[in-house]
Design an enzyme around this catalytic site. Structure first.
Site, PDB file in Angstrom:
ATOM      1  N   PHE A 270      62.032 -23.902  24.070  1.00  0.00           N
ATOM      2  CA  PHE A 270      62.415 -24.343  22.734  1.00  0.00           C
ATOM      3  C   PHE A 270      61.387 -25.363  22.270  1.00  0.00           C
ATOM      4  O   PHE A 270      61.315 -26.478  22.788  1.00  0.00           O
ATOM      5  CB  PHE A 270      63.810 -24.969  22.685  1.00  0.00           C
TER       6      PHE A 270
ATOM      7  N   LYS B  32      60.899 -37.108  18.517  1.00  0.00           N
ATOM      8  CA  LYS B  32      62.245 -37.631  18.729  1.00  0.00           C
ATOM      9  C   LYS B  32      62.269 -39.136  18.988  1.00  0.00           C
ATOM     10  O   LYS B  32      62.275 -39.917  18.066  1.00  0.00           O
ATOM     11  CB  LYS B  32      62.955 -36.838  19.820  1.00  0.00           C
TER      12      LYS B  32
ATOM     13  N   ASP C  34      54.918 -30.280  26.225  1.00  0.00           N
ATOM     14  CA  ASP C  34      55.851 -30.627  25.158  1.00  0.00           C
ATOM     15  C   ASP C  34      56.881 -31.590  25.743  1.00  0.00           C
ATOM     16  O   ASP C  34      57.841 -31.194  26.392  1.00  0.00           O
ATOM     17  CB  ASP C  34      56.524 -29.363  24.619  1.00  0.00           C
TER      18      ASP C  34
END
Length: 402
Positions: free
Chosen positions: A141, A255, A226
């Site tokens: 994801f 984030k 990531d």
């Protein structure tokens, strides 16, 4: 109707149904706790998918944002501003890298990493134009743009969004043999999550990340990590890659970099790699804006002390010890994770992950399900041991009565 029901009905009537949130309407929050419009308090064990690593309303971050709001919030990259250089310098130092390319959202940062790898492949490696390939892992994801969903294996994220962007090869996560066989002279990068969050907090086999690092070095291929969810303290290290002593060629961050205050993301790498860009070839109006830089600078300063990483390690050991006691008892099939991050597979006989999340909400604990039977636990790193134990007690109650 109640205030909650009215708010949800209005949202359902006037917003696209691209999410299926739990039926709680949050009005305020502090630390690890949120309060809804009815005045009910809930323990947050999701932390905005790690965007809120430092808790709700963290005073240092709010003060940094407020001070910057009084000065200047946006200049665009058409001009310099006085927070930009410090942000890039401090973040590069935190990552032991040389250059930073700031963006806003995680998906933007992943797109930037993809563009960087392709341009590096053509300019530096000498791959023929239009032939660059990037290897990714199944069950990944990385975001929801049309390019990113092109290399997703999740039908829900991918279906009906074609035609899909070419140039990606998907191999099983954790499989070094498959990765080696997929590499060709036109491979420019391997893009993976050191821990797969959305897939259910999947930790790869020991030796996988060092193996990826070795293979990519051997074949002159970039290793892109990531760390949007796994990075910035969540796993007990600044970066999840550190658990196996691995340094990638490129970090993708987001984030928690914005502290849950503003969206901030970045690609961090060497001067050789990020140096492939020339003015006008990539950009963002809001990327690296003064407000974002002010908040992210405070995030970097907080991470430099190591206290949040230590807290995630200590509380994480406690969390996994307690969750481990649930595994094999009939209610929980498996527990995975690292630091203050766990994926808990609920036994199908007890209900779906969504159903368990709803029952926990009734007990004033907020988590979120993924992939049917799994719930994710990722509290703010500022949570107290007492509050964490209270939340775990509520989980035991739900599992024993389901």
């Amino acid at each position: 109707m109640s205030t909650t029901e009215t708010a949800i009905a209005s949202a359902e009537a006037h917003s696209a149904h691209n999410y299926h949130p739990l039926p709680v309407v949050v009005a305020s929050a502090e630390g690890a706790w949120m309060t809804d419009v009815e005045g009910r308090r809930y323990l947050d064990l999701l932390a905005g998918y790690s965007a809120l690593n430092f808790g709700h309303g963290n005073r240092r971050l709010i003060d940094a944002a407020r001070a910057q709001l009084e000065r200047v919030t946006l200049t665009s990259r058409a001009f310099h501003h006085d927070r930009f250089a410090d942000f890039c310098t401090r973040l590069a130092e935190l990552c032991s890298m040389e250059m930073v390319l700031p963006m806003n959202t995680g998906a933007e940062a992943v797109e930037t990493a993809v563009k960087t790898a392709r341009k590096w492949g053509y300019r530096v490696k000498g791959v023929p134009d239009g032939m660059a390939k990037i290897i990714v892992a199944s069950d990944n994801f990385h975001g929801r743009t049309t390019t990113i969903v092109s290399f997703s294996t999740d039908p829900e994220a991918r279906a009906d969004f074609g035609p899909y962007t070419p140039g990606f090869e998907i191999v099983p996560y954790g499989d070094l043999t498959a990765l080696r066989e997929a590499m060709t002279e036109n491979t420019v990068a391997v893009l993976i999550e050191p821990i797969q969050g959305e897939a259910g907090v999947l930790v790869p086999p020991t030796g996988y990340l060092p193996g990826v690092r070795e293979l990519t070095r051997e074949r002159n291929v970039l290793f892109i990590a990531d760390e949007i969810q796994s990075g910035l303290g969540r796993t007990g290290k600044t970066f999840a890659c550190e658990h196996e002593g691995v340094v990638p060629d490129m970090y993708v961050l987001g984030k928690a970099l914005g502290g849950g205050v503003v969206p901030v993301s970045a690609v961090v790498s060497s001067a050789e790699i990020l140096g492939v860009f020339r003015p006008g070839e990539h950009g963002s109006t809001f990327g690296g804006n003064p407000l974002a830089c002010a908040v992210a600078l405070e995030v970097v300063a907080m991470l430099r002390t190591g206290e949040f990483q230590e807290r995630a390690t200590e509380l994480g050991e406690h969390l996994h010890r307690e969750l481990g006691l649930l595994a094999g008892g009939g209610a929980v099939d498996a527990v995975r994770g690292r630091g203050l991050w766990a994926g808990v597979d609920i036994a199908p006989a007890l209900g779906t992950g969504r159903q368990i999340s709803e029952r926990l909400m009734e007990e004033r604990v907020l988590v979120k399900d993924t992939h049917g039977s799994t719930i994710r636990i990722a509290p703010p790193l500022v949570i107290s041991k007492e509050d964490l134990d209270w939340g775990l007690d509520r989980l035991r109650t739900v599992l024993s009565t389901s």
